[in-house]
Each structure stands twice: as C-alpha cells, then as structure tokens.
Design a protein around this motif. Structure first.
Motif, PDB file in Angstrom:
ATOM      1  N   GLN A   7      14.650   5.859  -7.204  1.00  0.00           N
ATOM      2  CA  GLN A   7      14.792   5.983  -5.909  1.00  0.00           C
ATOM      3  C   GLN A   7      14.360   6.806  -4.565  1.00  0.00           C
ATOM      4  N   GLN A   8      13.827   8.310  -5.086  1.00  0.00           N
ATOM      5  CA  GLN A   8      13.344   9.215  -4.549  1.00  0.00           C
ATOM      6  C   GLN A   8      12.306   8.855  -4.210  1.00  0.00           C
ATOM      7  N   ARG A   9      11.301   8.306  -5.595  1.00  0.00           N
ATOM      8  CA  ARG A   9      10.036   7.975  -4.683  1.00  0.00           C
ATOM      9  C   ARG A   9       9.717   7.038  -3.058  1.00  0.00           C
ATOM     10  N   ALA A  59       1.037  -1.196  -0.547  1.00  0.00           N
ATOM     11  CA  ALA A  59      -0.237   0.125  -0.252  1.00  0.00           C
ATOM     12  C   ALA A  59       0.970   0.860   0.031  1.00  0.00           C
ATOM     13  N   MET A  60       1.925   1.003   0.444  1.00  0.00           N
ATOM     14  CA  MET A  60       2.316   2.266   1.348  1.00  0.00           C
ATOM     15  C   MET A  60       3.573   1.672  -0.591  1.00  0.00           C
ATOM     16  N   LEU A  61       4.056   1.866  -1.877  1.00  0.00           N
ATOM     17  CA  LEU A  61       4.322   1.779  -2.676  1.00  0.00           C
ATOM     18  C   LEU A  61       3.323   2.569  -3.491  1.00  0.00           C
ATOM     19  N   GLU A  62       2.223   1.749  -3.588  1.00  0.00           N
ATOM     20  CA  GLU A  62       1.248   2.666  -3.844  1.00  0.00           C
ATOM     21  C   GLU A  62       1.052   4.047  -3.728  1.00  0.00           C
ATOM     22  N   SER A 101      15.224  16.504  -2.962  1.00  0.00           N
ATOM     23  CA  SER A 101      14.326  15.220  -2.518  1.00  0.00           C
ATOM     24  C   SER A 101      13.836  14.370  -3.755  1.00  0.00           C
ATOM     25  N   THR A 102      13.320  15.606  -4.356  1.00  0.00           N
ATOM     26  CA  THR A 102      13.049  15.541  -5.206  1.00  0.00           C
ATOM     27  C   THR A 102      12.910  16.291  -6.983  1.00  0.00           C
ATOM     28  N   PHE A 122      10.877   8.459  -0.436  1.00  0.00           N
ATOM     29  CA  PHE A 122       9.779   8.902   0.728  1.00  0.00           C
ATOM     30  C   PHE A 122       8.708   7.717   0.853  1.00  0.00           C
ATOM     31  N   ALA A 123       8.692   6.197   0.374  1.00  0.00           N
ATOM     32  CA  ALA A 123       7.594   5.258   0.643  1.00  0.00           C
ATOM     33  C   ALA A 123       8.319   5.476   2.652  1.00  0.00           C
ATOM     34  N   ARG A 124       9.939   5.054   2.826  1.00  0.00           N
ATOM     35  CA  ARG A 124      10.658   4.779   3.747  1.00  0.00           C
ATOM     36  C   ARG A 124      10.249   6.077   4.488  1.00  0.00           C
ATOM     37  N   LEU A 125      10.101   7.310   4.153  1.00  0.00           N
ATOM     38  CA  LEU A 125       9.504   8.365   5.460  1.00  0.00           C
ATOM     39  C   LEU A 125       7.941   7.911   6.213  1.00  0.00           C
TER      40      LEU A 125
END
Length: 256
Positions: free
Chosen positions: A157-159, A125-128, A178-179, A162-165
């Motif tokens: 990699q930047q996206r 869900a986070m990847l989505e 970061s974007t 953000f999933a980690r964040l």
C-alpha cells in the motif's frame, strides 16, 4: 499505531524533517516553487500518510486517486496563470505543457484546459518504478475490483501511494512515516524516484536511515531538557550528515 510510534522514540531529537536541497526557510520557499518545471495536475503539495487510503474500486482507480477523480483534471490556477497571461496578448500563440505525465495544449485564455488520466502503458510503467509490476497479473488486470486494504500488505500500500505521488508530479511531497513498512532496498528505490523526478520532499520519521536521503534535519526537543542542555520545546535545523553522525555540531553549540 502512529501515536504509539511517535511516542516510542527517546525524548529529544527524535523527529527528522527536510526540505530537499535547501538550507534555510528563505531558500526553501524559492526551491519549492521551482522544483518542478512542469505544471502539476494536482495541488502543489501532495501528502502521503503512513497508512494510505485504499479506495473502493479497481487497481486503475487506486493509482489515479486522488488526482483523477473524474475523466480529466484541470490544473490549479497557479499552474496555468502564466500561460493564460501570455495567451491574452496573442490568441494565436499556443504552448504545450506536461501535466502529470500527460501532454496538454493551451491555445488561449478562453480554452478549457483538461488533462486526461494516464494510459495503461504509463500506469504499468509506474507500477514497475515502485516495484509493484506483478500486481497486474496477480489480480487479473488494471480494472479488477477487490478489497485492496485486505489484498495488499501495508508495504505494498505504501509503494502504491508513491505511484500516486509520482503520477501527480506535485512540487512538494509531505511524507509522514510513509515508508515505515518497507525494507531498506524498497525505501531507497522510492526516494531515488522522487529525486529523479525533481520533487521536493519533506519526511517525518524516527528511523535514522531516512537521514541519508536528505540534506537537512529539523530536530525537535521534547518536554524534558536533554543531556546536551537543549531547552524543552526548542528546535534546530542541522545538516543531515551531522544528525546521522551523532549531531556533533549540536553537542558543541547546543540548541538555540
């Protein structure tokens, strides 16, 4: 690369930073400490660089880094101190707190609080949320190991960072270019997700498009005096809309 990007901007107000929703250092501190009502599994601040670190491991490990380096993570002392204080007055009192998207229960000061990593469904869900839902099928699953710095583009990699964040749910996010590798649509989605989760963020960058996601801008003057009379080394915090519109308030008042 990043040094070149920093020096390529025109002299003067070429760095923008913001504390989301704040207008002064005093209110910044207050808002930062209350931006997230849930305890965080990571430190209260989360740094996202221009080129994220890709660990040697699986897609699951990429998502969990650096918050879940072990099978579970213990919240910081500041996250649990109030709960521990309350528990010391009554050992029969229990509280439930959301940490990094997972539920944990605190039954007393002596209990070992441990937050397990998110389940597969939450990771997918986070990847989505960061527009990377296709990665699971593309690489063959969450537990496939590959050379991620070669397989993923810088934008991917930047996206992923953000999933980690978003999984870590810190109180404050520090975003350093970061974007920079993303198009406008993906950049807007990521900033929208930060606002949705009520995460306070500070962005550093040169692109004027970043200003629309912020309420304030910190303008840093370079080594040379600019045409508006701003002294070298000076700085000023202004509303982001003023910076986006050509800084009319600074043109009239100058930089203190």
């Amino acid at each position: 690369q990043r040094q070149e990007a920093r020096s390529s901007g025109a002299e003067g107000a070429n760095v923008a930073a913001d504390v989301n929703g704040n207008s002064s250092p005093e209110t910044s501190n207050a808002t930062s400490s209350s931006a997230s009502s849930s305890a965080s599994a990571s430190a209260s601040a989360f740094f996202v660089p221009q080129r994220p670190y890709m660990v040697l491991g699986s897609l699951r490990q990429q998502l969990l880094y650096p918050t879940w380096l072990e099978d579970c993570v213990r919240p910081s002392l500041s996250d649990t101190s109030s709960a521990a204080s309350a528990a010391s007055t009554s050992t029969s009192t229990s509280t439930s707190t959301s940490v990094g998207g997972a539920e944990m229960e605190e039954k007393g000061a002596d209990d070992d609080v441990c937050v397990p990593p998110p389940e597969d469904e939450e990771l997918i869900a986070m990847l989505e949320r960061v527009q990377l839902e296709y990665l699971v099928d593309r690489v063959g699953g969450l537990d496939v190991i590959t050379d991620w710095s070669s397989v993923l583009s810088l934008g991917e990699q930047q996206r992923l960072s953000f999933a980690r964040l978003l999984l870590a749910q810190p109180e404050l996010a520090l975003l350093d270019e970061s974007t920079s590798a993303l198009d406008a649509a993906n950049e807007a989605i990521l900033y929208s997700e930060l606002s949705h989760d009520n995460i306070t963020f500070i962005s550093v960058g040169h692109r004027p498009a970043l200003l629309k996601y912020h309420k304030n801008a910190l303008l840093l003057q370079g080594k040379v005096k600019d045409t508006n009379g701003a002294a070298p080394g000076s700085w000023k915090v202004v509303p982001a809309e003023d910076a986006l519109a050509g800084l009319p308030s600074i043109n009239k008042q100058g930089v203190a």
